[in-house]
Design a protein around this motif. Structure first.
Motif, PDB file in Angstrom:
ATOM      1  N   ARG A 178      -7.527   7.077   2.445  1.00  0.00           N
ATOM      2  CA  ARG A 178      -6.371   6.598   1.674  1.00  0.00           C
ATOM      3  C   ARG A 178      -5.108   7.373   2.021  1.00  0.00           C
ATOM      4  O   ARG A 178      -4.129   7.345   1.260  1.00  0.00           O
ATOM      5  CB  ARG A 178      -6.669   6.739   0.182  1.00  0.00           C
ATOM      6  CG  ARG A 178      -7.920   5.995  -0.293  1.00  0.00           C
ATOM      7  CD  ARG A 178      -8.320   6.440  -1.686  1.00  0.00           C
ATOM      8  NE  ARG A 178      -8.671   7.862  -1.693  1.00  0.00           N
ATOM      9  CZ  ARG A 178      -8.706   8.616  -2.789  1.00  0.00           C
ATOM     10  NH1 ARG A 178      -8.424   8.091  -3.970  1.00  0.00           N
ATOM     11  NH2 ARG A 178      -9.030   9.894  -2.714  1.00  0.00           N
ATOM     12  N   ARG A 206      -2.782  -3.242   7.303  1.00  0.00           N
ATOM     13  CA  ARG A 206      -3.955  -2.362   7.200  1.00  0.00           C
ATOM     14  C   ARG A 206      -3.654  -1.017   7.845  1.00  0.00           C
ATOM     15  O   ARG A 206      -3.297  -0.954   9.028  1.00  0.00           O
ATOM     16  CB  ARG A 206      -5.169  -2.988   7.898  1.00  0.00           C
ATOM     17  CG  ARG A 206      -6.417  -2.105   7.816  1.00  0.00           C
ATOM     18  CD  ARG A 206      -7.514  -2.603   8.729  1.00  0.00           C
ATOM     19  NE  ARG A 206      -8.684  -1.728   8.682  1.00  0.00           N
ATOM     20  CZ  ARG A 206      -9.664  -1.720   9.574  1.00  0.00           C
ATOM     21  NH1 ARG A 206      -9.628  -2.575  10.598  1.00  0.00           N
ATOM     22  NH2 ARG A 206     -10.672  -0.874   9.468  1.00  0.00           N
ATOM     23  N   TYR A 207      -3.801   0.057   7.067  1.00  0.00           N
ATOM     24  CA  TYR A 207      -3.560   1.409   7.573  1.00  0.00           C
ATOM     25  C   TYR A 207      -4.886   2.069   7.953  1.00  0.00           C
ATOM     26  O   TYR A 207      -5.871   1.984   7.207  1.00  0.00           O
ATOM     27  CB  TYR A 207      -2.872   2.272   6.522  1.00  0.00           C
ATOM     28  CG  TYR A 207      -1.449   1.840   6.248  1.00  0.00           C
ATOM     29  CD1 TYR A 207      -0.390   2.304   7.030  1.00  0.00           C
ATOM     30  CD2 TYR A 207      -1.151   0.955   5.211  1.00  0.00           C
ATOM     31  CE1 TYR A 207       0.910   1.901   6.796  1.00  0.00           C
ATOM     32  CE2 TYR A 207       0.151   0.546   4.963  1.00  0.00           C
ATOM     33  CZ  TYR A 207       1.166   1.023   5.759  1.00  0.00           C
ATOM     34  OH  TYR A 207       2.467   0.624   5.526  1.00  0.00           O
ATOM     35  N   SER A 239       0.793  -1.227   0.000  1.00  0.00           N
ATOM     36  CA  SER A 239       0.000   0.000   0.000  1.00  0.00           C
ATOM     37  C   SER A 239       0.824   1.275   0.000  1.00  0.00           C
ATOM     38  O   SER A 239       0.368   2.308  -0.471  1.00  0.00           O
ATOM     39  CB  SER A 239      -0.926   0.037   1.225  1.00  0.00           C
ATOM     40  OG  SER A 239      -1.730  -1.111   1.298  1.00  0.00           O
ATOM     41  N   SER A 240       2.031   1.223   0.560  1.00  0.00           N
ATOM     42  CA  SER A 240       2.739   2.464   0.857  1.00  0.00           C
ATOM     43  C   SER A 240       4.237   2.223   0.985  1.00  0.00           C
ATOM     44  O   SER A 240       4.686   1.088   1.199  1.00  0.00           O
ATOM     45  CB  SER A 240       2.202   3.037   2.177  1.00  0.00           C
ATOM     46  OG  SER A 240       2.980   4.124   2.641  1.00  0.00           O
ATOM     47  N   ASP A 300       5.305   0.511   4.118  1.00  0.00           N
ATOM     48  CA  ASP A 300       5.295  -0.952   4.269  1.00  0.00           C
ATOM     49  C   ASP A 300       6.666  -1.492   4.652  1.00  0.00           C
ATOM     50  O   ASP A 300       6.773  -2.467   5.401  1.00  0.00           O
ATOM     51  CB  ASP A 300       4.851  -1.623   2.959  1.00  0.00           C
ATOM     52  CG  ASP A 300       3.409  -1.331   2.594  1.00  0.00           C
ATOM     53  OD1 ASP A 300       2.655  -0.892   3.482  1.00  0.00           O
ATOM     54  OD2 ASP A 300       3.042  -1.546   1.429  1.00  0.00           O
ATOM     55  N   SER A 317       1.894  -1.019  -5.797  1.00  0.00           N
ATOM     56  CA  SER A 317       1.237  -0.557  -4.567  1.00  0.00           C
ATOM     57  C   SER A 317      -0.162  -0.037  -4.887  1.00  0.00           C
ATOM     58  O   SER A 317      -0.476   0.278  -6.038  1.00  0.00           O
ATOM     59  CB  SER A 317       2.072   0.542  -3.893  1.00  0.00           C
ATOM     60  OG  SER A 317       2.332   1.598  -4.795  1.00  0.00           O
ATOM     61  N   TYR A 360      -2.481   7.063   3.799  1.00  0.00           N
ATOM     62  CA  TYR A 360      -1.170   6.416   3.774  1.00  0.00           C
ATOM     63  C   TYR A 360      -0.879   5.688   2.454  1.00  0.00           C
ATOM     64  O   TYR A 360       0.222   5.183   2.264  1.00  0.00           O
ATOM     65  CB  TYR A 360      -1.039   5.431   4.937  1.00  0.00           C
ATOM     66  CG  TYR A 360      -1.016   6.114   6.282  1.00  0.00           C
ATOM     67  CD1 TYR A 360       0.056   6.915   6.669  1.00  0.00           C
ATOM     68  CD2 TYR A 360      -2.076   5.967   7.177  1.00  0.00           C
ATOM     69  CE1 TYR A 360       0.073   7.547   7.910  1.00  0.00           C
ATOM     70  CE2 TYR A 360      -2.069   6.596   8.417  1.00  0.00           C
ATOM     71  CZ  TYR A 360      -0.990   7.381   8.774  1.00  0.00           C
ATOM     72  OH  TYR A 360      -0.980   8.015  10.000  1.00  0.00           O
ATOM     73  N   GLY A 361      -1.859   5.628   1.561  1.00  0.00           N
ATOM     74  CA  GLY A 361      -1.639   4.966   0.282  1.00  0.00           C
ATOM     75  C   GLY A 361      -0.639   5.734  -0.582  1.00  0.00           C
ATOM     76  O   GLY A 361      -0.587   6.967  -0.557  1.00  0.00           O
ATOM     77  N   VAL A 378      -1.401   1.563  12.223  1.00  0.00           N
ATOM     78  CA  VAL A 378      -1.307   0.473  11.264  1.00  0.00           C
ATOM     79  C   VAL A 378      -1.436  -0.846  12.003  1.00  0.00           C
ATOM     80  O   VAL A 378      -0.910  -1.017  13.103  1.00  0.00           O
ATOM     81  CB  VAL A 378       0.019   0.546  10.473  1.00  0.00           C
ATOM     82  CG1 VAL A 378       1.229   0.542  11.402  1.00  0.00           C
ATOM     83  CG2 VAL A 378       0.118  -0.587   9.463  1.00  0.00           C
ATOM     84  N   ASP A 422      -4.031   1.898  -2.996  1.00  0.00           N
ATOM     85  CA  ASP A 422      -4.507   2.997  -2.155  1.00  0.00           C
ATOM     86  C   ASP A 422      -4.714   2.566  -0.705  1.00  0.00           C
ATOM     87  O   ASP A 422      -5.273   3.305   0.084  1.00  0.00           O
ATOM     88  CB  ASP A 422      -5.801   3.574  -2.708  1.00  0.00           C
ATOM     89  CG  ASP A 422      -6.908   2.536  -2.833  1.00  0.00           C
ATOM     90  OD1 ASP A 422      -6.681   1.368  -2.460  1.00  0.00           O
ATOM     91  OD2 ASP A 422      -7.997   2.892  -3.311  1.00  0.00           O
ATOM     92  N   SER A 423      -4.307   1.370  -0.351  1.00  0.00           N
ATOM     93  CA  SER A 423      -4.397   0.772   0.993  1.00  0.00           C
ATOM     94  C   SER A 423      -5.774   0.216   1.311  1.00  0.00           C
ATOM     95  O   SER A 423      -5.967  -0.343   2.393  1.00  0.00           O
ATOM     96  CB  SER A 423      -3.985   1.763   2.094  1.00  0.00           C
ATOM     97  OG  SER A 423      -5.015   2.701   2.376  1.00  0.00           O
TER      98      SER A 423
END
Length: 281
Positions: free
Chosen positions: A214, A204-205, A98-99, A102, A170, A216-217, A240, A172-173
């Motif tokens: 989103r 999971r954020y 996601s980011s 990660d 990656s 943290y995405g 997170v 958008d989380s």
């Protein structure tokens, strides 16, 4: 989820400026930068000693990425909660992507070596750190598939626990894209299949209160510097959650495609359904 067709170019809504945001970014960013520099120097020195004594193995230098990751999350104020336990078995870890965060999140609870796209090796600063940390770089060119499979197998035979993102990009989380089975192929080598396990992990954020879900995405053409500054300035910070699912014994699985599917199902089970307003975003 309609993840197979997801190719959003719509970034999250930028947070509104907050009082003290610049000072907060400096207060968090300067210690973070100094810690990374000092630990990178120590890692390089330790790695030099390792080469002389144990060759390609990394029993001591692998301590530094975990130390940096755990303390980076503390400096950022990003609270980490963990469910489950990192596996003790030999093998690989797979997770949703996601980011840029990660890397810190997944390094914080275990010693792993990341598998990354080859372009990262040439990124200023980040590439040098990734190389020093023992990252395995791969290309998406099929002509290099056999060579990369051999590198992958060699690292596993050294006892390195590798971590890769089967989505290949990656997001958008909020979602998990279909897992690509390519990198799972190395695990079915006759010398590895009966001793390797795979542990699916869900990251999971939870965005800061009042911010875009989103937040943290980090995906597509989003600018790393902008994302970094938004995280450094965030107040309150979000959190997170990491879920370590039950490891899967490679010997119990028919082929790489089945293994990829089972891992995808496990990872997806750790995320709530995608909100309707973002389903096709």
């Amino acid at each position: 989820m309609s993840g197979a067709l997801w190719d959003s170019r719509i970034p999250p809504t930028r947070p509104k400026p907050t009082r003290g945001g610049t000072w907060r970014a400096l207060r968090r960013g300067i210690p973070l930068f100094l810690m990374i520099v000092v630990c990178l120097i120590l890692l390089l020195i330790t790695r030099g000693i390792e080469r002389l004594l144990v060759g390609a193995r990394r029993p001591w230098s692998s301590v530094f990425p975990r130390f940096v990751s755990r303390n980076a999350l503390r400096l950022l104020g990003l609270r980490l909660t963990v469910t489950g336990t990192p596996m003790r078995q030999h093998g690989v870890v797979v997770a949703n992507h996601s980011s840029w965060l990660d890397i810190l999140v997944l390094n914080a609870e275990q010693r792993v070596f990341f598998v990354s796209k080859a372009e990262v090796a040439n990124w200023p600063g980040v590439g040098a750190m990734a190389k020093a940390a023992g990252t395995v770089f791969i290309t998406r060119d099929r002509s290099h598939a056999a060579e990369q499979k051999a590198i992958f197998e060699n690292r596993l035979k050294l006892g390195h626990k590798l971590l890769f993102f089967p989505e290949g990009t990656s997001t958008d989380s909020l979602r998990v894209l279909p897992f690509k089975p390519t990198l799972f192929a190395a695990l079915f080598d006759p010398q590895l299949r009966h001793e390797c396990w795979v542990q699916p992990v869900t990251v999971r954020y939870i965005a800061p209160e009042g911010q875009d879900v989103r937040f943290y995405g980090w995906w597509g053409d989003m600018d790393f510097g902008v994302s970094l500054m938004d995280v450094l300035k965030a107040a309150p910070q979000g959190r997170v959650e990491v879920t370590f699912h039950d490891p899967i014994e490679v010997a119990s699985v028919k082929d790489r495609k089945e293994l990829a599917r089972r891992c995808e199902v496990a990872v997806r089970s750790g995320l709530p359904p995608t909100p309707v307003e973002f389903e096709g975003a």
